[in-house]
Design a protein around this motif. Structure first.
Motif, mmCIF file in Angstrom:
data_model
loop_
_atom_site.group_PDB
_atom_site.id
_atom_site.type_symbol
_atom_site.label_atom_id
_atom_site.label_comp_id
_atom_site.label_asym_id
_atom_site.label_seq_id
_atom_site.Cartn_x
_atom_site.Cartn_y
_atom_site.Cartn_z
ATOM 1 N N THR A 10 32.990 35.036 39.668
ATOM 2 C CA THR A 10 34.241 34.287 39.526
ATOM 3 C C THR A 10 35.064 34.802 38.359
ATOM 4 N N ALA A 11 34.444 34.959 37.208
ATOM 5 C CA ALA A 11 35.175 35.398 36.017
ATOM 6 C C ALA A 11 35.742 36.801 36.186
ATOM 7 N N GLY A 12 34.976 37.701 36.768
ATOM 8 C CA GLY A 12 35.438 39.070 36.964
ATOM 9 C C GLY A 12 36.614 39.156 37.919
ATOM 10 N N LEU A 13 36.507 38.464 39.035
ATOM 11 C CA LEU A 13 37.579 38.521 40.027
ATOM 12 C C LEU A 13 38.847 37.845 39.528
ATOM 13 N N LEU A 14 38.692 36.706 38.863
ATOM 14 C CA LEU A 14 39.872 36.041 38.309
ATOM 15 C C LEU A 14 40.500 36.865 37.198
ATOM 16 N N SER A 15 39.666 37.483 36.374
ATOM 17 C CA SER A 15 40.193 38.340 35.307
ATOM 18 C C SER A 15 40.979 39.503 35.885
ATOM 19 N N ALA A 16 40.447 40.128 36.903
ATOM 20 C CA ALA A 16 41.143 41.247 37.548
ATOM 21 C C ALA A 16 42.472 40.785 38.144
ATOM 22 N N SER A 17 42.468 39.616 38.743
ATOM 23 C CA SER A 17 43.703 39.077 39.334
ATOM 24 C C SER A 17 44.754 38.811 38.267
ATOM 25 N N ILE A 18 44.336 38.204 37.157
ATOM 26 C CA ILE A 18 45.277 37.905 36.077
ATOM 27 C C ILE A 18 45.803 39.195 35.458
ATOM 28 N N LEU A 19 44.928 40.167 35.271
ATOM 29 C CA LEU A 19 45.375 41.441 34.707
ATOM 30 C C LEU A 19 46.423 42.089 35.604
#
Length: 67
Positions: A10-19
């Motif tokens: 969850t954290a990785g995918l959301l981080s990538a999306s926000i970036l």
């Protein structure tokens, strides 16, 4: 700009999306560790939720109205 995000939890995918949202020209690559483990718990932290909503430019009142 090249950015690598390690992990498809969850954290990785959301981080990538926000970036990608905040730096549209960035070349964001996600590396999957292949563990098959589903991460849980990230969404339970108020600060995590607030950060996601703020960075994505979402108005909390509008979000609540929509759901």
């Amino acid at each position: 700009m090249k950015i690598i995000v390690a992990g498809t939890g969850t954290a990785g995918l959301l981080s990538a999306s926000i970036l990608k949202y905040t730096i549209p020209n960035a070349d964001v690559t996600i590396i999957d560790g292949g563990s098959g483990v589903i991460g849980v718990g990230e969404g339970t932290f108020g600060s995590f939720i607030n950060t996601i909503i703020t960075k994505a430019g979402i108005n909390m009142v509008d979000l609540i109205k929509e759901v």
